[in-house]
Design an enzyme around this catalytic site. Structure first.
Site, PDB file in Angstrom:
ATOM      1  N   ASP A  33      22.753 -10.182 -17.804  1.00 43.98           N
ATOM      2  CA  ASP A  33      22.163  -9.191 -16.890  1.00 43.98           C
ATOM      3  C   ASP A  33      23.305  -8.504 -16.150  1.00 43.98           C
ATOM      4  OD1 ASP A  33      20.386  -7.835 -14.985  1.00 43.98           O
ATOM      5  OD2 ASP A  33      18.891  -9.273 -15.652  1.00 43.98           O
ATOM      6  N   TYR A 140      10.565   7.044 -18.085  1.00 48.57           N
ATOM      7  CA  TYR A 140      10.337   5.698 -18.636  1.00 48.57           C
ATOM      8  C   TYR A 140       9.551   5.802 -19.942  1.00 48.57           C
ATOM      9  CZ  TYR A 140       8.234   0.961 -18.644  1.00 48.57           C
ATOM     10  OH  TYR A 140       7.803  -0.305 -18.963  1.00 48.57           O
TER      11      TYR A 140
HETATM   12  N1  SER Z   1       4.720  -2.243 -15.694  1.00 48.30           N
HETATM   13  C1  SER Z   1       5.213  -0.967 -16.154  1.00 48.30           C
HETATM   14  C2  SER Z   1       5.342   0.003 -15.041  1.00 48.30           C
HETATM   15  O1  SER Z   1       4.438   0.068 -14.246  1.00 48.30           O
HETATM   16  C3  SER Z   1       4.286  -0.397 -17.186  1.00 48.30           C
HETATM   17  O2  SER Z   1       4.521  -0.997 -18.400  1.00 48.30           O
HETATM   18  O3  SER Z   1       6.303   0.704 -14.984  1.00 48.30           O
END
Ligand code: SER
Length: 309
Positions: A33, A140
């Site tokens: 990490d 993301y």
């Molecule tokens: N847990 C993640 C998020 O909320 C979704 O996969 O970013």
């Protein structure tokens, strides 16, 4: 004894994966990490690894020579919106570095988790299919959707046994997740367990797919043990346990904590949550590798509160 390398081992999933691997697989484990090791790592080997660095990634692979890799290092949805460049570098450049190192050092199996974040607002809200044409609206989601395609690419081009599951919101008590959108659920239960009130950053009627960590980890290990000939999806399989809204979670908590109070102050994460499906089509996961779960919402809340106290 096989050698397993874990990236992002200090994170919410890492802490739990270490436990389940230790208890179910006879393996030499190397945890890595960018922060100093947390207590879940215990006396296992630990190295600093920033997956954004190709050089450092290859150095670690060269030294440890892993047979299997669980690549968990990732920037989640809310932090990704605060620093999209970092999300791109970790989630895409980092994943490329890992995949390249896996090919170069003959790794036999790799796990790279994906997410409900790969869906955008045009995807069907209920039973969202594995194949979809929606465009994710977060960095993301964009990087994870591209990473899924990289998994398939490396499988086809280099015959690398890369496997991926699209996790929904994961609920767990060991390492608090703080960087995602679904994480309100963990936070709400943590507040209830501590007998304090909670301010929720999503509207009370926002449904999202979720899963208890125990089920997520058991499924991951089962999936990774599946004979490769049975797998027909090399982007990512859908998994989930149940759908609930913040208010439905609140009602479930009241059974155990009748004085618990929640108020709602939605922020930028509301828009992210609204862009994601409410449920996922998990048929292929059941058919191909026998996906199943043990925890419903009530059992999840009960187990969380018990462990947090
Ligand atoms: N847990 C993640 C998020 O909320 C979704 O996969 O970013």
């Amino acid at each position: 004894m096989i050698k397993i390398l874990i990236t992002g081992s200090n994170g919410q999933v890492g802490a739990e994966l270490i436990r389940i691997i230790k208890s179910s697989i006879d393996a030499e484990i190397l945890c890595t990490d960018i922060t100093s090791k947390n207590k879940e790592v215990g006396d296992l080997q630990f190295e600093y690894l920033d997956v954004k660095s190709k050089e450092l990634t290859e150095k670690i692979f060269e030294k440890f020579k892993p047979d299997q890799v669980y690549h968990l290092a990732s920037i989640l949805s809310a932090s990704g919106e605060k620093d999209p460049y970092l999300a791109y570098s970790v989630n895409l450049t980092g994943t490329m570095n890992i995949l390249n190192a896996c090919v170069k050092y003959n790794v036999s199996k790799v796990f790279i988790p994906s997410t409900i974040g790969v869906y955008g607002p045009e995807a069907p809200k209920e039973n969202a299919p594995i194949r979809h044409s929606s465009i994710p609206t977060t960095m993301y989601g964009i990087t994870k959707a591209a990473a899924e395609m990289l998994c398939q690419y490396y499988y086809e081009k280099f015959n690398l046994d890369v496997r991926s599951l699209r996790y929904p919101g994961l609920i767990s008590y060991r390492v608090p997740p703080m960087a995602g959108t679904t994480d309100y659920a963990v936070d709400m239960i943590r507040h209830a367990a501590r007998n304090s009130s909670y301010q929720c950053y999503l509207e009370k009627d926002t449904p999202l797919p979720m899963m208890y960590m125990q089920d997520a980890m058991e499924s991951t290990i089962k999936f990774m043990h599946t004979d490769p000939s049975k797998l027909t999806v090399r982007t990512a399989y859908n998994v989930m346990s149940y759908t609930f809204t913040p208010d439905e979670l609140y009602q479930a908590i009241l059974e155990f904590k009748p004085n618990f109070k929640v108020d709602y102050q939605p922020d930028f994460r509301q828009k992210i949550a609204e862009s994601w499906p409410h449920s996922l089509d998990i048929t292929k996961s059941k058919e191909d590798w026998g996906f199943s779960i043990r925890f419903d919402l009530r059992k999840t809340v009960e187990d969380m509160i018990e462990n947090l106290q």
